[in-house]
Design a protein around this motif. Structure first.
Motif, short mmCIF file in Angstrom:
data_model
loop_
_atom_site.label_atom_id
_atom_site.label_comp_id
_atom_site.label_asym_id
_atom_site.label_seq_id
_atom_site.Cartn_x
_atom_site.Cartn_y
_atom_site.Cartn_z
N TRP A 61 -2.34 -7.37 5.13
CA TRP A 61 -1.40 -6.41 6.10
C TRP A 61 -0.40 -5.77 5.18
O TRP A 61 -0.16 -4.58 5.76
N SER A 62 0.10 -6.20 4.02
CA SER A 62 0.99 -5.69 3.43
C SER A 62 0.65 -4.39 2.78
O SER A 62 -0.53 -4.43 2.11
N PRO A 63 1.18 -3.17 2.64
CA PRO A 63 0.52 -1.81 2.21
C PRO A 63 0.75 -2.10 0.54
O PRO A 63 1.41 -3.12 0.06
N GLU A 67 2.11 -0.59 -1.78
CA GLU A 67 3.42 -0.38 -2.44
C GLU A 67 4.46 -1.10 -1.95
O GLU A 67 5.44 -1.31 -2.47
N GLN A 68 4.15 -2.08 -0.90
CA GLN A 68 4.94 -3.11 -0.51
C GLN A 68 4.73 -4.60 -0.67
O GLN A 68 3.73 -5.10 -0.18
N ASP A 123 5.40 -9.84 5.09
CA ASP A 123 4.94 -8.29 4.59
C ASP A 123 5.54 -7.56 5.27
O ASP A 123 6.15 -7.50 6.25
N GLY A 180 3.56 -5.01 6.89
CA GLY A 180 2.51 -4.71 7.80
C GLY A 180 2.91 -4.12 9.25
O GLY A 180 4.15 -4.32 9.22
#
Length: 483
Positions: free
Chosen positions: A375-377, A379-380, A399, A401
């Motif tokens: 779920w986490s982008p 860039e993150q 996360d 997301g």
């Protein structure tokens, strides 16, 4: 010698253990009654014998005083002795010269003893003694009278005691037989609930009907036993239901990837047989199809591994050990990065010691990171934090997301559950279920919330343990006492 001595008790023990509980209770009841009758007989015999002897001695004393009074008035040589057998007692007069007088026709008494002679001489006081004649036993009382003594005797009569013994024997046999019957009846009545319980358990074993609860059988130990068996049946029902649900869910989850995989493989086979594989599928499409097949096979492998792990009765066969949870977290992060090179994970792990199974805990942490990584982008990064709070080791994985919908929170740890937004992503819906099972087995808890970055925050709390004592190390030639 020692072997033969111990062989008998061992044989009896084996024989006794092979008897039924009903037979044991019958034997115990009969033995207890027999022992009671024997003890009662011994006590009654002693009491009756003592009473009869006291009565006989008192009667002899009374008769001897009467005869002594007559001898004092008439003289020992001329006193008239009661005829035999009219008086029912035996008498004898001891004269001063040691000679004796007895009534005509009276059976001969035992010879005068030295102690009785001393009474006749006035050296000793009256004397009560038991003497044995030629055929009978006598109880003889000697009393000083004039210049000699008088003796009154009775046959030692064991008839009442023998009659009592025979009566007690007959009564004892009757009591033992009655006790065995009563013990058998009591055992049958007392073990009737056990028999019904056994029949119910056999019926459940034969029919495999775990829904048939065993009826309650009153109170006490039987009720606790029935409740224990019913609890066991309930646990078996839950286990069988869980197995059925797992099989149904597994079949449902395997159906989609297997169908897709079968269709893609059939497409390749059909095109290859027609000889149109290269023309119908350009290199780019063929590569994409093969990549999809590889992804589907990998998904099936992951799902099979998770199903195997989830279907186990325990987490694993590894032993519980004292370990630094930070080492487990770092190892799980390393595995996550190697499995998915594109995932970014930021780790802030402080040393916290716990008691647990390292492989199971690492699998749980890896599942949390994999879930957050979906779920986490890019860039993150996924943030993993480990710290101590009071007596707990707290692990947080969050996360950036979209987060988990409120409606999905109650079921996020259920097996095979996937939210609507997650069904297009790879996964089986078993990862978080395995996390909860591992955490529960370690006496901890897991919860889900919204992180400060707007995504999902999964929080695991495990009981913390005291770190191991440091091992003192000394250099060569160093005295430990100086340190």
């Amino acid at each position: 010698m020692s072997r033969s001595t111990g062989r008998g008790p061992r044989r009896f023990t084996r024989w006794w253990r092979r008897r039924s509980l009903r037979t044991r209770m019958t034997v115990i009841a009969a033995t207890a009654i027999a022992a009671s009758v024997f003890v009662s007989f011994q006590v009654a015999t002693e009491l009756l014998g003592g009473e009869l002897r006291d009565a006989a001695e008192n009667q002899l004393r009374a008769d001897s005083r009467v005869l002594a009074a007559d001898a004092e008035r008439a003289g020992l040589a001329r006193v008239q002795l009661p005829p035999y057998p009219g008086s029912g007692r035996l008498v004898r007069v001891i004269l001063a010269d040691g000679s004796t007088r007895t009534p005509a026709g009276q059976p001969a008494l035992p010879p005068v003893s030295e102690a009785a002679g001393r009474v006749a001489q006035g050296v000793s006081a009256d004397l009560m003694e038991s003497r044995d004649g030629d055929d009978e036993g006598y109880l003889v009382y000697t009393l000083r009278a004039g210049d000699g003594a008088v003796q009154v005797a009775r046959l030692a009569d064991d008839g009442p005691i023998n009659q009592l013994g025979f009566g007690m024997l007959v009564l004892g046999l009757l009591c033992v037989a009655g006790g065995a019957l009563v013990g058998r009846a009591v055992a049958r009545a007392g073990l009737a609930p056990i028999d019904r319980l056994t029949a119910a358990a056999v019926r459940v074993a034969q029919t495999r009907d775990l829904d048939a609860a065993i009826p309650d059988e009153g109170g006490g130990e039987i009720r606790r036993l029935v409740q224990s068996i019913n609890d066991m049946l309930a646990a078996l029902r839950e286990s069988r239901q869980a197995q059925r649900l797992l099989a149904e869910d597994a079949a449902h989850e395997l159906k989609t990837p297997l169908t897709s995989l079968r269709l893609n493989v059939e497409l390749l086979i059909r095109l290859d047989r027609r000889g149109t594989l290269n023309s119908a599928l350009p290199a780019e499409s063929r590569t994409r199809l093969l990549n999809d097949l590889g992804a589907q096979v990998a998904e099936l492998s992951t799902l099979a591994a998770e199903l195997t792990d989830l279907a186990r009765g325990d987490i694993s066969d590894e032993n519980t050990e004292l370990l630094d949870f930070a080492d487990v977290v770092v190892a799980a992060v390393t595995r996550a990065r190697s499995r998915k090179p594109g995932i970014e994970v930021a780790v802030d792990a402080n040393s916290v010691w716990v008691s647990g199974r390292p492989a199971a805990l690492q699998r749980a942490v890896l599942n949390l990171i994999d879930n957050a990584g979906k779920w986490s982008p890019a860039e993150q990064p996924v943030q993993v934090r480990l710290r101590a709070e009071g007596r707990s080791a707290v692990l947080e994985v969050d996360d950036a997301g979209p987060g988990i919908d409120v409606a999905d929170v109650p079921r996020v740890f259920d097996r095979f559950y996937r939210a609507e937004s997650a069904r297009a992503l790879p996964g089986s819906g078993l990862g978080l279920s395995i996390v909860r099972r591992v955490v529960d087995a370690h006496g901890g808890r897991v919860a889900v919330a919204r992180s400060a970055r707007g995504g999902a925050l999964l929080r695991v709390e495990l009981p913390a343990a005291s770190p191991p004592a440091p091992i003192a190390r000394f250099t060569a030639g160093e005295d430990p006492a100086v340190r």
